[in-house]
Design a protein around this motif. Sequence first.
Motif, short mmCIF file in Angstrom:
data_model
loop_
_atom_site.label_atom_id
_atom_site.label_comp_id
_atom_site.label_asym_id
_atom_site.label_seq_id
_atom_site.Cartn_x
_atom_site.Cartn_y
_atom_site.Cartn_z
N ALA A 8 -11.95 102.77 55.27
CA ALA A 8 -13.37 103.50 55.47
C ALA A 8 -13.00 104.38 57.03
O ALA A 8 -13.45 105.35 56.99
CB ALA A 8 -14.35 102.91 55.56
N SER A 9 -12.60 103.69 57.95
CA SER A 9 -12.68 104.34 59.36
C SER A 9 -11.42 104.98 59.66
O SER A 9 -11.15 105.59 60.83
CB SER A 9 -12.97 103.23 60.50
OG SER A 9 -11.75 102.53 60.49
N GLY A 10 -10.43 105.25 58.59
CA GLY A 10 -9.31 105.97 58.70
C GLY A 10 -9.65 107.20 58.86
O GLY A 10 -10.42 107.79 58.43
N ASP A 32 -13.66 98.52 55.14
CA ASP A 32 -12.92 98.70 56.24
C ASP A 32 -12.33 96.88 56.74
O ASP A 32 -12.62 96.02 55.78
CB ASP A 32 -13.07 99.18 57.59
CG ASP A 32 -12.21 100.16 58.17
OD1 ASP A 32 -10.92 99.83 58.25
OD2 ASP A 32 -12.66 101.26 58.40
N ARG A 33 -11.75 97.04 57.58
CA ARG A 33 -11.24 95.49 58.08
C ARG A 33 -12.36 94.63 58.10
O ARG A 33 -12.13 93.26 57.44
CB ARG A 33 -10.60 95.43 59.27
CG ARG A 33 -9.44 94.22 60.01
CD ARG A 33 -9.24 94.61 61.30
NE ARG A 33 -8.60 95.64 61.46
CZ ARG A 33 -7.23 95.99 61.83
NH1 ARG A 33 -6.37 94.95 61.27
NH2 ARG A 33 -6.95 97.02 61.89
N GLU A 34 -13.50 94.80 58.38
CA GLU A 34 -14.68 94.00 58.74
C GLU A 34 -15.08 93.47 57.22
O GLU A 34 -15.50 92.12 57.07
CB GLU A 34 -15.77 94.79 59.29
CG GLU A 34 -15.48 94.82 61.01
CD GLU A 34 -14.41 96.19 61.32
OE1 GLU A 34 -14.43 96.93 60.06
OE2 GLU A 34 -13.76 96.20 62.17
N GLU A 35 -15.14 94.37 56.43
CA GLU A 35 -15.79 94.17 55.11
C GLU A 35 -14.62 93.48 54.11
O GLU A 35 -15.01 92.65 53.21
CB GLU A 35 -16.48 95.26 54.45
CG GLU A 35 -17.46 96.05 55.23
CD GLU A 35 -17.23 96.86 56.20
OE1 GLU A 35 -17.91 96.97 57.12
OE2 GLU A 35 -15.88 97.37 56.16
N MET A 36 -13.11 93.82 54.24
CA MET A 36 -12.39 93.67 53.55
C MET A 36 -10.92 93.79 54.12
O MET A 36 -10.36 94.93 54.20
CB MET A 36 -12.26 94.57 52.01
CG MET A 36 -11.28 94.12 50.75
SD MET A 36 -11.34 95.09 49.53
CE MET A 36 -9.99 96.17 49.54
N TYR A 62 -1.40 99.28 56.74
CA TYR A 62 -0.83 99.51 58.15
C TYR A 62 0.16 100.28 58.39
O TYR A 62 1.02 100.59 57.65
CB TYR A 62 0.13 97.77 57.89
CG TYR A 62 0.59 97.38 59.53
CD1 TYR A 62 1.73 98.28 60.14
CD2 TYR A 62 0.33 96.42 60.01
CE1 TYR A 62 2.28 97.96 61.13
CE2 TYR A 62 0.86 96.00 61.10
CZ TYR A 62 1.80 96.87 61.78
OH TYR A 62 2.48 96.50 63.06
N THR A 63 -0.17 101.13 59.50
CA THR A 63 0.63 102.48 59.73
C THR A 63 1.20 102.56 60.83
O THR A 63 1.76 103.82 61.23
CB THR A 63 -0.56 103.62 59.32
OG1 THR A 63 -1.57 103.66 60.29
CG2 THR A 63 -1.07 103.62 58.08
#
Length: 282
Positions: A8-10, A32-36, A62-63
């Motif tokens: 989401a924040s990407g 995002d990472r926090e939710e999933m 992962y980029t």
Amino acid sequence: MKILVTGASGQLGSEIKELSVNYTDDTFIFVDREEMALDNLTQVLSVIETIDPDLIISGGAYTAVDKAESEAELVDVINHQAVATMAQWAKQNNRKLIHISTDYVFQGISSTALKEDEPTNPINVYGLSKQKGEEAIITSGADAIIIRTAWVYSSYGANFVKTMIRLMTDREEISVIGDQVGSPTYAHDLAQVILEIAHSEKWAKGIYHFSNEGEISWYDFAVAIKELKNLACHVRPITTAEYPTAAKRPSYSLLDKTKIKQTFGVAVPEWKQSLSNMLAKI
């Protein structure tokens, strides 16, 4: 339609979020990472089952290409195993998936624009993980569209364009690689295409390529940024050999966009116009 968007924040997730307000009949859930966390496969499945989306837009990944060389196991979980989990859920529940992949699945030694059926042969850990993600989707039998893209930038997040502006503002001269060829992708354009495909009556599973039109090097890209921003910095072209990195980069990764244009009737903007649009936004 209920749409789950990962990453989401990407850059891409942020652009999809911005455009989502135009689709008032849909319910968007951005995670995002926090939710999933994509490195927690149990959580990935749990979140998807709870949300129960009609469509998953798999934009999270992962980029960090160079860092990936020393974190192969983590990269595989995020870019391969988490994607496999989403694909298997989509297949079992008869839902759709749009997954974002990369030009890095190719070896990068072609001299003509790469079509979707070109053999993949990644030359770095990141590319290999993305290739495995693609293969997992195909093996699952899910009703999925894979979109390979390249050189992504946006008004959101960190990227080449913003880095160049910062360096050219601070320095009198910079060096940029001139022997890696491809075409950049304005994440806003990619987000628009993804949402058009999601709502298209012509949905056709398979692999597609999308980047902006044109064929340039990173050096050409930097020079265009300099000119459009009217910066005084001297930009010097160098070879890949002069700028060693932990991960190898493809020397030629121009993507052929014929299939996505013919199948879905989407427009593919020219790279310099899209760059100009992005710079006007920031």
